[in-house]
Motif scaffolding. Structure first.
Motif, PDB file in Angstrom:
ATOM      1  N   VAL A 190       0.856  -1.181   0.000  1.00 33.19           N
ATOM      2  CA  VAL A 190       0.000   0.000   0.000  1.00 33.19           C
ATOM      3  C   VAL A 190       0.895   1.234   0.000  1.00 33.19           C
ATOM      4  N   VAL A 191       0.674   2.122  -0.950  1.00 31.54           N
ATOM      5  CA  VAL A 191       1.474   3.347  -1.055  1.00 31.54           C
ATOM      6  C   VAL A 191       0.541   4.559  -1.012  1.00 31.54           C
ATOM      7  N   ILE A 193      10.027   2.301  -8.643  1.00 30.49           N
ATOM      8  CA  ILE A 193       9.146   3.058  -9.541  1.00 30.49           C
ATOM      9  C   ILE A 193       7.741   2.468  -9.466  1.00 30.49           C
ATOM     10  N   GLY A 194       7.660   1.144  -9.336  1.00 33.25           N
ATOM     11  CA  GLY A 194       6.363   0.488  -9.203  1.00 33.25           C
ATOM     12  C   GLY A 194       5.637   0.831  -7.919  1.00 33.25           C
ATOM     13  N   LEU A 195       6.336   1.428  -6.951  1.00 35.36           N
ATOM     14  CA  LEU A 195       5.726   1.861  -5.690  1.00 35.36           C
ATOM     15  C   LEU A 195       5.513   3.373  -5.661  1.00 35.36           C
ATOM     16  N   SER A 196       5.758   4.043  -6.765  1.00 38.06           N
ATOM     17  CA  SER A 196       5.765   5.506  -6.793  1.00 38.06           C
ATOM     18  C   SER A 196       4.739   6.055  -7.774  1.00 38.06           C
ATOM     19  N   PRO A 197       3.529   6.428  -7.283  1.00 40.49           N
ATOM     20  CA  PRO A 197       2.545   7.035  -8.184  1.00 40.49           C
ATOM     21  C   PRO A 197       3.100   8.246  -8.926  1.00 40.49           C
ATOM     22  N   TYR A 198       3.996   8.978  -8.282  1.00 43.29           N
ATOM     23  CA  TYR A 198       4.629  10.130  -8.920  1.00 43.29           C
ATOM     24  C   TYR A 198       5.310   9.730 -10.226  1.00 43.29           C
ATOM     25  N   LYS A 199       5.800   8.480 -10.267  1.00 42.93           N
ATOM     26  CA  LYS A 199       6.483   7.979 -11.453  1.00 42.93           C
ATOM     27  C   LYS A 199       5.562   7.167 -12.363  1.00 42.93           C
ATOM     28  N   TYR A 200       4.876   6.153 -11.799  1.00 40.01           N
ATOM     29  CA  TYR A 200       4.159   5.220 -12.672  1.00 40.01           C
ATOM     30  C   TYR A 200       2.908   5.813 -13.296  1.00 40.01           C
ATOM     31  N   GLU A 201       2.448   6.975 -12.780  1.00 38.19           N
ATOM     32  CA  GLU A 201       1.309   7.637 -13.408  1.00 38.19           C
ATOM     33  C   GLU A 201       1.717   8.561 -14.553  1.00 38.19           C
ATOM     34  N   HIS A 202       3.010   8.607 -14.849  1.00 38.38           N
ATOM     35  CA  HIS A 202       3.484   9.441 -15.952  1.00 38.38           C
ATOM     36  C   HIS A 202       2.924   8.922 -17.277  1.00 38.38           C
ATOM     37  N   ALA A 203       2.659   9.836 -18.181  1.00 43.48           N
ATOM     38  CA  ALA A 203       2.046   9.471 -19.459  1.00 43.48           C
ATOM     39  C   ALA A 203       2.866   8.458 -20.242  1.00 43.48           C
ATOM     40  N   SER A 204       4.175   8.442 -20.030  1.00 46.52           N
ATOM     41  CA  SER A 204       5.028   7.532 -20.791  1.00 46.52           C
ATOM     42  C   SER A 204       4.720   6.064 -20.495  1.00 46.52           C
ATOM     43  N   PHE A 205       4.100   5.769 -19.339  1.00 42.67           N
ATOM     44  CA  PHE A 205       3.748   4.387 -19.008  1.00 42.67           C
ATOM     45  C   PHE A 205       2.425   3.966 -19.646  1.00 42.67           C
ATOM     46  N   ARG A 224       0.109   1.673 -17.751  1.00 39.34           N
ATOM     47  CA  ARG A 224       0.536   0.314 -17.414  1.00 39.34           C
ATOM     48  C   ARG A 224       1.666   0.292 -16.389  1.00 39.34           C
ATOM     49  N   GLY A 225       1.897   1.401 -15.714  1.00 46.07           N
ATOM     50  CA  GLY A 225       3.043   1.470 -14.805  1.00 46.07           C
ATOM     51  C   GLY A 225       2.816   0.860 -13.439  1.00 46.07           C
ATOM     52  N   LYS A 226       1.584   0.844 -12.954  1.00 43.97           N
ATOM     53  CA  LYS A 226       1.314   0.349 -11.598  1.00 43.97           C
ATOM     54  C   LYS A 226       1.219  -1.166 -11.588  1.00 43.97           C
ATOM     55  N   PRO A 227       2.063  -1.825 -10.778  1.00 37.75           N
ATOM     56  CA  PRO A 227       1.966  -3.284 -10.671  1.00 37.75           C
ATOM     57  C   PRO A 227       0.635  -3.693 -10.048  1.00 37.75           C
ATOM     58  N   ALA A 228       0.166  -4.896 -10.374  1.00 41.43           N
ATOM     59  CA  ALA A 228      -1.135  -5.371  -9.889  1.00 41.43           C
ATOM     60  C   ALA A 228      -1.173  -5.490  -8.374  1.00 41.43           C
ATOM     61  N   GLU A 229      -0.020  -5.742  -7.732  1.00 44.23           N
ATOM     62  CA  GLU A 229       0.001  -5.943  -6.280  1.00 44.23           C
ATOM     63  C   GLU A 229       0.104  -4.643  -5.491  1.00 44.23           C
ATOM     64  N   VAL A 230       0.105  -3.506  -6.159  1.00 49.02           N
ATOM     65  CA  VAL A 230       0.250  -2.204  -5.487  1.00 49.02           C
ATOM     66  C   VAL A 230      -1.095  -1.496  -5.436  1.00 49.02           C
ATOM     67  N   ALA A 279      -2.807   2.244  -4.169  1.00 48.88           N
ATOM     68  CA  ALA A 279      -2.519   3.610  -3.745  1.00 48.88           C
ATOM     69  C   ALA A 279      -3.694   4.158  -2.948  1.00 48.88           C
ATOM     70  N   VAL A 280      -3.396   4.854  -1.838  1.00 53.06           N
ATOM     71  CA  VAL A 280      -4.431   5.486  -1.015  1.00 53.06           C
ATOM     72  C   VAL A 280      -4.227   6.994  -1.061  1.00 53.06           C
ATOM     73  N   PRO A 281      -5.281   7.782  -0.849  1.00 56.37           N
ATOM     74  CA  PRO A 281      -5.133   9.242  -0.919  1.00 56.37           C
ATOM     75  C   PRO A 281      -4.163   9.776   0.139  1.00 56.37           C
ATOM     76  N   ALA A 282      -3.416  10.764  -0.247  1.00 57.68           N
ATOM     77  CA  ALA A 282      -2.501  11.414   0.698  1.00 57.68           C
ATOM     78  C   ALA A 282      -3.286  12.391   1.566  1.00 57.68           C
ATOM     79  N   PRO A 283      -2.973  12.501   2.863  1.00 57.35           N
ATOM     80  CA  PRO A 283      -3.623  13.501   3.705  1.00 57.35           C
ATOM     81  C   PRO A 283      -3.425  14.898   3.123  1.00 57.35           C
ATOM     82  N   ASP A 284      -4.480  15.691   3.082  1.00 61.76           N
ATOM     83  CA  ASP A 284      -4.408  17.021   2.489  1.00 61.76           C
ATOM     84  C   ASP A 284      -5.297  17.970   3.289  1.00 61.76           C
TER      85      ASP A 284
END
Length: 250
Positions: free
Chosen positions: A194-195, A208-220, A223-229, A231-236
């Protein structure tokens, strides 16, 4: 013939002067590194004058450096502020970095100079070790054992980590997080992670597979997020959603 000789002579003088100025700049850098750190911090005006004087004729061309970077370095290694005015940095001292024009910036982003830029003790220790031996942990050496001992002894008195802890040295935060992931999976025999949204954990394939900042980039292409990961919302606290005031949930 005389005119040609004069031009050749002046060209030779110019080349010698440029070479001398560059040598003086390097000598000045080395000299500053040998001055005790505390003295340099008290004498910044003197350091600025000294380095500025010898560098006057060796000014760097930002456009040329930017062109060389674009030509010879991978574009995936982005340059900060490239969309406005990228910084050409030539030196640092303590918490400040200085550009080619002598402007000083408070360093709030660099994750390399933990003990401050141009720290005299750090520079001297690195120079002494590199001048003697430069290798890795594959061989026995007293210095690496002493570092491991000091790290273990930072753990709380009486704790299990203090009594039986071991050190696994790595060369970056990315590698440290990659190792942490492997340790967790080896211990739990599970792969799910959980990230937090917008998180960044490193630049290896696994992190990178644990980093939404990276795997959500358009270049992926989605398909960047592994199936076992997951993501939960960050406190804001400013834009709504989960906040620190919500407290833990059952």
């Amino acid at each position: 013939m005389l005119a040609m000789s004069e031009r050749a002579a002046w060209a030779a003088v110019g080349a010698v002067a440029t070479a001398a100025a560059m040598w003086l700049a390097r000598w000045a850098e080395a000299g500053v590194g040998r001055i005790p750190y505390g003295v340099r911090r008290r004498r910044r005006w003197w350091e600025e004058w000294w380095l500025g004087a010898v560098r006057g004729s060796v000014a760097m061309d930002k456009a040329r450096v930017a062109a060389a970077r674009a030509r010879y370095m991978c574009a995936a290694q982005s340059v900060s502020y490239a969309n406005t005015a990228p910084l050409l940095l030539v030196r640092g001292a303590g918490s400040r970095m200085v550009d080619e024009a002598g402007r000083a910036y408070l360093d709030t982003r660099n994750n390399v100079a933990h003990a401050g830029h141009a720290n005299g003790r750090v520079a001297a220790a690195v120079a002494a070790q590199v001048g003697t031996l430069n290798t890795n942990t594959r061989y026995l050496h007293p210095n690496v054992c002493e570092l491991a001992r000091r790290l273990v002894e930072t753990m709380p008195e009486g704790s299990e980590l203090r009594e039986t802890g071991r050190v696994f040295l790595v060369n970056s935060g990315s590698e440290a997080n990659d190792l942490a992931l492997r340790l967790c999976r080896a211990y739990t025999r599970r792969r799910g992670v959980v990230v937090v949204d917008r998180a960044y954990h490193g630049h290896t394939v696994a992190t990178i597979g644990l980093s939404p900042y990276k795997y959500e980039h358009a270049s992926f292409e989605g398909r960047g997020k592994p199936a076992e990961v997951e993501a939960v919302p960050a406190p804001d606290a400013y834009r709504g959603g989960a906040t620190a005031a919500d407290g833990p949930r059952e």
